[in-house]
Write a protein that holds these residues in place. Structure first.
Motif, PDB file in Angstrom:
ATOM      1  N   VAL A   1    -132.246  44.964  19.999  1.00 37.87           N
ATOM      2  CA  VAL A   1    -130.999  44.117  21.051  1.00 37.87           C
ATOM      3  C   VAL A   1    -129.957  45.210  20.768  1.00 37.87           C
ATOM      4  N   HIS A   2    -129.579  45.710  22.113  1.00 39.88           N
ATOM      5  CA  HIS A   2    -128.386  46.506  22.290  1.00 39.88           C
ATOM      6  C   HIS A   2    -127.197  45.838  22.723  1.00 39.88           C
ATOM      7  N   VAL A   3    -125.859  45.401  21.766  1.00 38.75           N
ATOM      8  CA  VAL A   3    -125.238  44.769  22.458  1.00 38.75           C
ATOM      9  C   VAL A   3    -123.871  45.868  23.124  1.00 38.75           C
ATOM     10  N   ALA A   4    -123.949  45.666  24.390  1.00 30.91           N
ATOM     11  CA  ALA A   4    -123.042  46.577  25.026  1.00 30.91           C
ATOM     12  C   ALA A   4    -121.965  45.843  26.030  1.00 30.91           C
ATOM     13  N   THR A   5    -121.340  44.918  25.185  1.00 31.72           N
ATOM     14  CA  THR A   5    -120.377  44.198  25.701  1.00 31.72           C
ATOM     15  C   THR A   5    -119.062  44.334  25.977  1.00 31.72           C
ATOM     16  N   ARG A   6    -118.726  45.697  26.004  1.00 32.55           N
ATOM     17  CA  ARG A   6    -117.357  46.241  26.148  1.00 32.55           C
ATOM     18  C   ARG A   6    -117.240  46.145  27.566  1.00 32.55           C
ATOM     19  N   ALA A   7    -115.658  45.329  27.876  1.00 31.66           N
ATOM     20  CA  ALA A   7    -115.394  45.033  29.289  1.00 31.66           C
ATOM     21  C   ALA A   7    -113.988  45.916  29.380  1.00 31.66           C
TER      22      ALA A   7
ATOM     23  N   SER B   1    -117.346  36.814  33.080  1.00 35.28           N
ATOM     24  CA  SER B   1    -115.946  36.497  33.218  1.00 35.28           C
ATOM     25  C   SER B   1    -115.056  37.501  33.328  1.00 35.28           C
ATOM     26  N   ALA B   2    -115.730  38.779  32.943  1.00 34.23           N
ATOM     27  CA  ALA B   2    -114.954  40.173  33.411  1.00 34.23           C
ATOM     28  C   ALA B   2    -115.131  40.593  34.537  1.00 34.23           C
ATOM     29  N   THR B   3    -114.456  40.061  35.705  1.00 39.69           N
ATOM     30  CA  THR B   3    -114.730  40.483  36.990  1.00 39.69           C
ATOM     31  C   THR B   3    -114.046  41.498  37.684  1.00 39.69           C
ATOM     32  N   ALA B   4    -113.647  42.635  36.951  1.00 31.65           N
ATOM     33  CA  ALA B   4    -112.831  43.678  37.641  1.00 31.65           C
ATOM     34  C   ALA B   4    -114.177  44.606  37.962  1.00 31.65           C
TER      35      ALA B   4
END
Length: 294
Positions: free
Chosen positions: A86-92, A140-143
């Motif tokens: 499981v790779h958590v790549a949630t940087r926004a 929610s990070a829509t950019a």
């Protein structure tokens, strides 16, 4: 759920990574807790063992190919292989498209796409058969740059799965940033299902998970504790704020008890300072502060 095995989880120091590591521990998996901060990885590993799993912490910078290889080497030495990743790549990125700097764009790509590429490539070379779930930046990070990353992750996982049938990869997109394990449980449940035998035919999918609103945390501190924590605040000021209603929940007006006392605190209703003992025995005031959990 398949029989317990070994799973590598990145970014376990906080947020979704920590919640997912705890989820695998609860179902009896050996969890390799990976994070840039080895102290945070060790803390989560201890929590995994408290809920019934086995865990080891390892330090890894997922943006560095050498670190990824070394992590797989250590897992091979200790467990002989992995069942899943499981790779958590949630940087926004919070910048708008026109305001995005080159440096911020490079960091975003490194933490999400590049790190996933290193892990996918290493997994296909080293593992006979395994599954992988990438947790992408929240919806929610829509950019534009965040939408680019989510789309890139989905296509990257799909392409690797098509070229290397022994690696089954999917992407999970949470609806919002991480909050706390109870309120992020849907993400954890989705990841656990994608790593189970029940999802053995699911590959190359982008799964959006709608999460409930995070909770508001109300913290109660005695005035003397708050004064000790902040040398700019006097305890008497805090107590006055509480009784006057000037604190976060106050209305700025005097309450009935205060309006009935003179500047020395004597009760004016019966004309004497000892008129009513209940006012002398009032409980120690407490002040409440509201904030969002992390």
């Amino acid at each position: 759920m398949s029989l317990p095995g070994v799973v590598l989880v990145t970014g376990v120091g906080q947020g979704f990574g920590r919640a997912i590591a705890l989820g695998w521990g609860r179902v009896g998996y050996d969890v390799v807790c990976a994070d840039r901060d080895v102290a945070m990885a060790s803390k989560t590993a201890a929590e995994v063992e408290e809920v019934g799993g086995q865990a080891i912490p390892i330090q890894i910078d997922v943006t560095l190919q050498l670190d990824v290889r070394n992590a797989f080497d250590k897992v091979d030495q200790l467990f002989g292989g992995l069942d899943g990743i499981v790779h958590v790549a949630t940087r926004a990125s919070g910048a708008t498209g026109p305001d995005l700097t080159d440096g911020e764009f490079s960091e975003l790509v490194d933490d999400t796409l590049r790190s996933s590429q290193w892990i996918l490539r290493t997994a296909t070379r080293r593992l006979e058969r395994a599954w992988m779930v990438v947790v992408a930046p929240p919806a929610s990070a829509t950019a534009p740059q965040n939408a680019m990353v989510r789309g890139g992750l989905a296509r990257l996982c799909r392409a690797y799965g098509q070229m290397h049938g022994r690696l089954r990869a999917n992407v999970v997109v949470p609806s919002r940033p991480a909050s706390d394990p109870p309120h992020d449980a849907r993400v954890v449940d989705t990841v656990l299902w994608l790593g189970s035998e029940a999802a053995s035919g699911v590959a190359g999918q982008e799964v959006t998970v709608d999460l409930p609103k995070p909770p508001r945390v109300i913290e109660t501190l005695l005035p003397e504790i708050q004064a000790a924590l902040d040398d700019r605040v006097r305890q008497s000021d805090l107590e006055a704020d509480v009784w006057r209603g000037d604190g976060p929940e106050g209305d700025g007006e005097l309450d009935e008890d205060e309006a009935s006392t003179d500047e020395d605190g004597d009760d004016l209703r019966d004309g004497g300072e000892d008129a009513d003992a209940e006012y002398d025995e009032a409980p120690s005031p407490r002040r409440r502060f509201a904030g969002r959990s992390t």
